[in-house]
Write a protein that holds these residues in place. Structure first.
Motif, PDB file in Angstrom:
ATOM      1  N   PHE A 116       0.836  -1.190   0.000  1.00  0.00           N
ATOM      2  CA  PHE A 116       0.000   0.000   0.000  1.00  0.00           C
ATOM      3  C   PHE A 116       0.873   1.243   0.000  1.00  0.00           C
ATOM      4  O   PHE A 116       1.968   1.251   0.558  1.00  0.00           O
ATOM      5  CB  PHE A 116      -0.905   0.012   1.238  1.00  0.00           C
ATOM      6  CG  PHE A 116      -1.877  -1.139   1.280  1.00  0.00           C
ATOM      7  CD1 PHE A 116      -3.079  -1.065   0.611  1.00  0.00           C
ATOM      8  CD2 PHE A 116      -1.577  -2.299   1.981  1.00  0.00           C
ATOM      9  CE1 PHE A 116      -3.971  -2.118   0.640  1.00  0.00           C
ATOM     10  CE2 PHE A 116      -2.462  -3.354   2.019  1.00  0.00           C
ATOM     11  CZ  PHE A 116      -3.661  -3.267   1.347  1.00  0.00           C
ATOM     12  N   ALA A 117       0.357   2.298  -0.607  1.00  0.00           N
ATOM     13  CA  ALA A 117       1.041   3.592  -0.588  1.00  0.00           C
ATOM     14  C   ALA A 117       0.792   4.255   0.761  1.00  0.00           C
ATOM     15  O   ALA A 117      -0.016   3.783   1.580  1.00  0.00           O
ATOM     16  CB  ALA A 117       0.521   4.473  -1.722  1.00  0.00           C
ATOM     17  N   SER A 118       1.460   5.362   1.010  1.00  0.00           N
ATOM     18  CA  SER A 118       1.328   6.045   2.293  1.00  0.00           C
ATOM     19  C   SER A 118      -0.080   6.607   2.504  1.00  0.00           C
ATOM     20  O   SER A 118      -0.520   6.777   3.639  1.00  0.00           O
ATOM     21  CB  SER A 118       2.359   7.174   2.396  1.00  0.00           C
ATOM     22  OG  SER A 118       2.160   8.089   1.336  1.00  0.00           O
ATOM     23  N   ASP A 119      -0.803   6.874   1.420  1.00  0.00           N
ATOM     24  CA  ASP A 119      -2.166   7.394   1.556  1.00  0.00           C
ATOM     25  C   ASP A 119      -3.206   6.279   1.681  1.00  0.00           C
ATOM     26  O   ASP A 119      -4.401   6.554   1.722  1.00  0.00           O
ATOM     27  CB  ASP A 119      -2.505   8.299   0.367  1.00  0.00           C
ATOM     28  CG  ASP A 119      -2.463   7.581  -0.969  1.00  0.00           C
ATOM     29  OD1 ASP A 119      -1.988   6.426  -1.006  1.00  0.00           O
ATOM     30  OD2 ASP A 119      -2.898   8.181  -1.966  1.00  0.00           O
ATOM     31  N   GLY A 120      -2.784   5.037   1.752  1.00  0.00           N
ATOM     32  CA  GLY A 120      -3.688   3.904   1.913  1.00  0.00           C
ATOM     33  C   GLY A 120      -4.125   3.281   0.606  1.00  0.00           C
ATOM     34  O   GLY A 120      -4.844   2.287   0.606  1.00  0.00           O
ATOM     35  N   GLU A 121      -3.710   3.841  -0.505  1.00  0.00           N
ATOM     36  CA  GLU A 121      -4.050   3.296  -1.822  1.00  0.00           C
ATOM     37  C   GLU A 121      -3.226   2.029  -2.085  1.00  0.00           C
ATOM     38  O   GLU A 121      -2.028   2.006  -1.825  1.00  0.00           O
ATOM     39  CB  GLU A 121      -3.773   4.342  -2.899  1.00  0.00           C
ATOM     40  CG  GLU A 121      -4.215   3.960  -4.278  1.00  0.00           C
ATOM     41  CD  GLU A 121      -5.727   3.914  -4.433  1.00  0.00           C
ATOM     42  OE1 GLU A 121      -6.177   3.144  -5.288  1.00  0.00           O
ATOM     43  OE2 GLU A 121      -6.426   4.639  -3.700  1.00  0.00           O
ATOM     44  N   MET A 122      -3.874   1.010  -2.609  1.00  0.00           N
ATOM     45  CA  MET A 122      -3.187  -0.247  -2.873  1.00  0.00           C
ATOM     46  C   MET A 122      -2.332  -0.110  -4.130  1.00  0.00           C
ATOM     47  O   MET A 122      -2.822   0.229  -5.192  1.00  0.00           O
ATOM     48  CB  MET A 122      -4.198  -1.380  -3.053  1.00  0.00           C
ATOM     49  CG  MET A 122      -3.559  -2.725  -3.216  1.00  0.00           C
ATOM     50  SD  MET A 122      -4.718  -4.100  -3.194  1.00  0.00           S
ATOM     51  CE  MET A 122      -5.824  -3.678  -4.506  1.00  0.00           C
ATOM     52  N   ARG A 123      -1.047  -0.386  -3.981  1.00  0.00           N
ATOM     53  CA  ARG A 123      -0.136  -0.368  -5.127  1.00  0.00           C
ATOM     54  C   ARG A 123      -0.117  -1.706  -5.848  1.00  0.00           C
ATOM     55  O   ARG A 123      -0.105  -1.764  -7.060  1.00  0.00           O
ATOM     56  CB  ARG A 123       1.291  -0.047  -4.675  1.00  0.00           C
ATOM     57  CG  ARG A 123       1.569   1.425  -4.581  1.00  0.00           C
ATOM     58  CD  ARG A 123       3.048   1.648  -4.458  1.00  0.00           C
ATOM     59  NE  ARG A 123       3.320   1.964  -3.059  1.00  0.00           N
ATOM     60  CZ  ARG A 123       4.482   1.868  -2.480  1.00  0.00           C
ATOM     61  NH1 ARG A 123       5.511   1.439  -3.158  1.00  0.00           N
ATOM     62  NH2 ARG A 123       4.634   2.190  -1.228  1.00  0.00           N
TER      63      ARG A 123
END
Length: 174
Positions: A71-78
């Motif tokens: 996951f990215a730092s903003d909570g978005e799944m990479r």
């Protein structure tokens, strides 16, 4: 609802990996506690434990790296991670992990002779390789000249038999 399938795989992988780590930790702690508290195990017993349980730990770490979503730092799944319920090599790695857990618990309770159960893994591998080879061989029977049902034994083809039947007399071939 973008990437719904990827999110489902990620949730399922997280649950599988967390359960796997918990069971693995429980099995190994059980082995060490029983061996330390109940038995006066020789040093060779711990060496045997380390050698025979290491493939399971290596596969578990590999499956962790393969299946854990990032996951990215903003909570978005990479990245959702690979499907840990896939067939083939992944399935075989899970079989080794599960069987090794059983061997660890059996060795904790029954003693070092239970490690002989671990010998089933190479036998299972040999059986899988044999059945795979035989399946491929049967599938390629017509290509290898093995006669895998390509031509009938009488020497005449189905087309020739149908033409003979239709015309009512035997056709001579030169």
């Amino acid at each position: 609802m973008a990437n719904k399938a990827a999110k489902q795989i990620a949730r399922r992988n997280i649950a599988i990996l967390n359960r796997t780590h918990l069971i693995s930790l429980s099995a190994h702690v059980l082995f060490l506690l029983i061996r330390i508290l109940l038995y006066s195990s020789p040093r060779s017993s711990y060496i045997l434990y380390g050698v025979l349980s290491s493939p399971s730990i290596v596969f578990e770490l590999y499956l962790e790296r393969l299946g854990r979503p990032s996951f990215a730092s903003d909570g978005e799944m990479r990245r959702s991670g690979e499907d840990l319920e896939a067939k083939g090599l992944t399935e075989y790695m899970w079989d080794i992990v599960y069987w090794t857990w059983g061997c660890v618990v059996a060795a904790a309770v029954l003693g070092d002779r239970a490690w002989w159960l671990w010998a089933i893994i190479p036998l299972y591998s040999a059986w899988l390789a044999y059945t795979t080879f035989m399946g491929v061989r049967q599938g390629m029977g017509g290509l290898t000249g093995g006669g895998g049902g390509v031509a009938p034994a009488s020497g005449t083809s189905n087309r020739q038999k149908k033409m003979e039947k239709r015309e009512g007399h035997k056709i001579q071939y030169r």
